[in-house]
Design a protein around this motif. Structure first.
Motif, PDB file in Angstrom:
ATOM      1  N   PHE A 138       0.826  -1.210   0.000  1.00 44.92           N
ATOM      2  CA  PHE A 138       0.000   0.000   0.000  1.00 44.92           C
ATOM      3  C   PHE A 138       0.858   1.256   0.000  1.00 44.92           C
ATOM      4  O   PHE A 138       0.580   2.204  -0.737  1.00 44.92           O
ATOM      5  N   PHE A 139       1.915   1.285   0.817  1.00 44.29           N
ATOM      6  CA  PHE A 139       2.778   2.459   0.885  1.00 44.29           C
ATOM      7  C   PHE A 139       3.456   2.711  -0.470  1.00 44.29           C
ATOM      8  O   PHE A 139       3.608   3.858  -0.897  1.00 44.29           O
ATOM      9  N   ASP A 140       3.870   1.640  -1.146  1.00 44.34           N
ATOM     10  CA  ASP A 140       4.462   1.780  -2.484  1.00 44.34           C
ATOM     11  C   ASP A 140       3.436   2.305  -3.478  1.00 44.34           C
ATOM     12  O   ASP A 140       3.751   3.133  -4.341  1.00 44.34           O
ATOM     13  N   PHE A 141       2.204   1.817  -3.369  1.00 45.01           N
ATOM     14  CA  PHE A 141       1.123   2.278  -4.236  1.00 45.01           C
ATOM     15  C   PHE A 141       0.853   3.761  -3.996  1.00 45.01           C
ATOM     16  O   PHE A 141       0.697   4.545  -4.942  1.00 45.01           O
ATOM     17  N   PHE A 142       0.811   4.159  -2.734  1.00 42.75           N
ATOM     18  CA  PHE A 142       0.599   5.563  -2.357  1.00 42.75           C
ATOM     19  C   PHE A 142       1.670   6.446  -2.989  1.00 42.75           C
ATOM     20  O   PHE A 142       1.388   7.490  -3.579  1.00 42.75           O
ATOM     21  N   TYR A 160      -6.683   1.805  -4.241  1.00 46.06           N
ATOM     22  CA  TYR A 160      -5.915   0.581  -3.951  1.00 46.06           C
ATOM     23  C   TYR A 160      -6.829  -0.629  -3.878  1.00 46.06           C
ATOM     24  O   TYR A 160      -6.534  -1.697  -4.428  1.00 46.06           O
ATOM     25  N   LEU A 161      -7.963  -0.480  -3.207  1.00 50.79           N
ATOM     26  CA  LEU A 161      -8.896  -1.600  -3.074  1.00 50.79           C
ATOM     27  C   LEU A 161      -9.503  -1.992  -4.416  1.00 50.79           C
ATOM     28  O   LEU A 161      -9.892  -3.144  -4.612  1.00 50.79           O
ATOM     29  N   MET A 216      -9.422  12.056  -8.254  1.00 52.60           N
ATOM     30  CA  MET A 216      -9.271  10.607  -8.316  1.00 52.60           C
ATOM     31  C   MET A 216      -9.015  10.131  -9.744  1.00 52.60           C
ATOM     32  O   MET A 216      -8.219   9.215  -9.970  1.00 52.60           O
ATOM     33  N   VAL A 217      -9.661  10.757 -10.704  1.00 53.05           N
ATOM     34  CA  VAL A 217      -9.430  10.400 -12.108  1.00 53.05           C
ATOM     35  C   VAL A 217      -7.989  10.690 -12.489  1.00 53.05           C
ATOM     36  O   VAL A 217      -7.331   9.893 -13.175  1.00 53.05           O
ATOM     37  N   ALA A 218      -7.466  11.847 -12.019  1.00 55.68           N
ATOM     38  CA  ALA A 218      -6.072  12.200 -12.314  1.00 55.68           C
ATOM     39  C   ALA A 218      -5.112  11.181 -11.689  1.00 55.68           C
ATOM     40  O   ALA A 218      -4.125  10.774 -12.313  1.00 55.68           O
ATOM     41  N   LEU A 219      -5.397  10.748 -10.460  1.00 55.65           N
ATOM     42  CA  LEU A 219      -4.552   9.748  -9.812  1.00 55.65           C
ATOM     43  C   LEU A 219      -4.675   8.392 -10.500  1.00 55.65           C
ATOM     44  O   LEU A 219      -3.685   7.671 -10.664  1.00 55.65           O
ATOM     45  N   ALA A 220      -5.894   8.054 -10.924  1.00 56.85           N
ATOM     46  CA  ALA A 220      -6.139   6.754 -11.549  1.00 56.85           C
ATOM     47  C   ALA A 220      -5.371   6.584 -12.855  1.00 56.85           C
ATOM     48  O   ALA A 220      -5.039   5.461 -13.244  1.00 56.85           O
ATOM     49  N   ARG A 221      -5.084   7.675 -13.547  1.00 64.27           N
ATOM     50  CA  ARG A 221      -4.337   7.610 -14.810  1.00 64.27           C
ATOM     51  C   ARG A 221      -2.920   7.095 -14.602  1.00 64.27           C
ATOM     52  O   ARG A 221      -2.258   6.662 -15.552  1.00 64.27           O
ATOM     53  N   LYS A 222      -2.440   7.165 -13.372  1.00 60.51           N
ATOM     54  CA  LYS A 222      -1.088   6.691 -13.071  1.00 60.51           C
ATOM     55  C   LYS A 222      -1.062   5.196 -12.755  1.00 60.51           C
ATOM     56  O   LYS A 222       0.008   4.630 -12.565  1.00 60.51           O
ATOM     57  N   MET A 223      -2.228   4.572 -12.697  1.00 64.23           N
ATOM     58  CA  MET A 223      -2.314   3.151 -12.378  1.00 64.23           C
ATOM     59  C   MET A 223      -2.194   2.311 -13.647  1.00 64.23           C
ATOM     60  O   MET A 223      -2.471   2.781 -14.748  1.00 64.23           O
ATOM     61  N   ARG A 224      -1.803   1.066 -13.487  1.00 65.26           N
ATOM     62  CA  ARG A 224      -1.670   0.167 -14.636  1.00 65.26           C
ATOM     63  C   ARG A 224      -3.025  -0.077 -15.293  1.00 65.26           C
ATOM     64  O   ARG A 224      -3.146  -0.105 -16.516  1.00 65.26           O
TER      65      ARG A 224
END
Length: 321
Positions: free
Chosen positions: A79-83, A128-129, A153-161
């Motif tokens: 989680f900390f790495d994901f953050f 994360y969940l 949240m959309v802006a953060l989500a763009r950084k996810m795989r």
């Protein structure tokens, strides 16, 4: 509980502590407690890392409670790495404490001053969940905040795989957009949903069918203006009417025992607590986190039950800012 220091050849040796071994809950020396928390009876020689200790215990058939601690520690680090991958910084110490509680499946009330990262934690936790196919619900007090949280949240989500499916609903949306959101909610076609408390009231029948794994309530004072909101959130988390009724009875009994304690009342309190915990275990009830800078609302019976479900309350003095 600490045991008395032993002496060998006139020289003080290590202190030993009972029931603190992370694996067998037995006696352990202070040096081993500082290292990996595993006593001599479980492992004669300690490996250099927790992973090595886990492997050694497993190989020898001695792995017991340490599996929980090892798995939890790995989950925290993930989680900390994901953050950090989303925000380019590690979570603050307070955010780490709160995150650990969520990851351990504990509901709690988070009362802390503005600016310490409460909403940020709620958003990152929901994202994360979503990577674990879990659904989250974020409630905020106004339509403007719904839009702000959604855009962030959309802006953060763009950084996810894999980008999660994020839905939001407020009065500023067009009729077609609102209709699409309601349809996707009904189908369960989402990972994160953001709305105001008013949506919860007007569309409770739809939300109740969704079954959320994580609910984050931003601004506890606004939320608790209507104690009936507590019931609705508990249903969304997976509680049923009978369990909620038992919870309200539990509050009555606790108040009664405070004024006139009796054996029968204590036994009934213990029985109801066990029944509620058993229901939570059998039905995979979700996690509730309520957040705010203050907590001024009157503690009605329903609010009290909410905090029986979420008993931990975090208060941070304003001076810590």
């Amino acid at each position: 509980m600490a045991a008395a220091n032993s002496r060998e050849n006139g020289i003080a040796t290590k202190s030993y502590y009972s029931k603190l071994c992370l694996n067998c809950n037995g006696m352990i020396s202070d040096s081993r407690l500082r290292a990996l928390g595993i006593c001599e009876n479980c492992l004669e020689r300690l490996p250099a890392t927790s992973r090595g200790a886990f492997s050694e215990l497993e190989k020898r058939g001695r792995l017991r409670e340490y599996k929980f601690y090892y798995d939890a520690r790995r989950e925290f680090e993930r989680f900390f790495d994901f953050f950090r991958s989303l925000l380019k910084s590690r979570p603050w110490a307070l955010q780490k404490v709160w995150a650990k509680r969520v990851l351990l499946g504990r509901s709690f009330s988070l009362v802390a001053p503005t600016g310490v990262g409460k909403t940020t934690l709620g958003m990152v936790t929901a994202l994360y969940l979503s990577t674990k196919n879990k659904k989250s619900y974020i409630l905020v007090p106004s339509a403007m905040l719904v839009q702000q949280v959604y855009e962030r949240m959309v802006a953060l989500a763009r950084k996810m795989r894999t980008e999660p499916r994020i839905l939001h609903y407020h009065s500023g949306l067009g009729e077609r957009e609102r209709r699409d959101v309601l349809e996707k909610l009904s189908l369960g076609d989402f990972d994160v949903f953001i709305s105001t408390e008013m949506f919860l009231v007007k569309n409770f029948a739809t939300l109740r069918r969704c079954k959320f794994d994580f609910v984050f309530v931003d601004d506890i004072d606004s939320f608790l203006k209507s104690p009936k909101n507590v019931d609705k959130i508990l249903y969304c988390l997976g509680f049923d009417g009978e369990t909620i009724k038992k919870g309200l009875e539990l509050i009555d009994l606790i108040l009664e025992s405070a004024n006139n304690a009796s054996r029968s009342t204590s036994e009934r309190i213990s029985k109801i607590r066990e029944e509620i915990e058993l229901f939570k275990q059998r039905n995979r009830v979700g996690i509730l986190v309520v957040s705010g800078a203050t907590q001024k609302q009157k503690q009605t019976k329903r609010v009290c039950f909410c905090f029986c479900v979420a008993p931990e309350t975090t208060r941070i003095p304003t001076r810590l800012r």
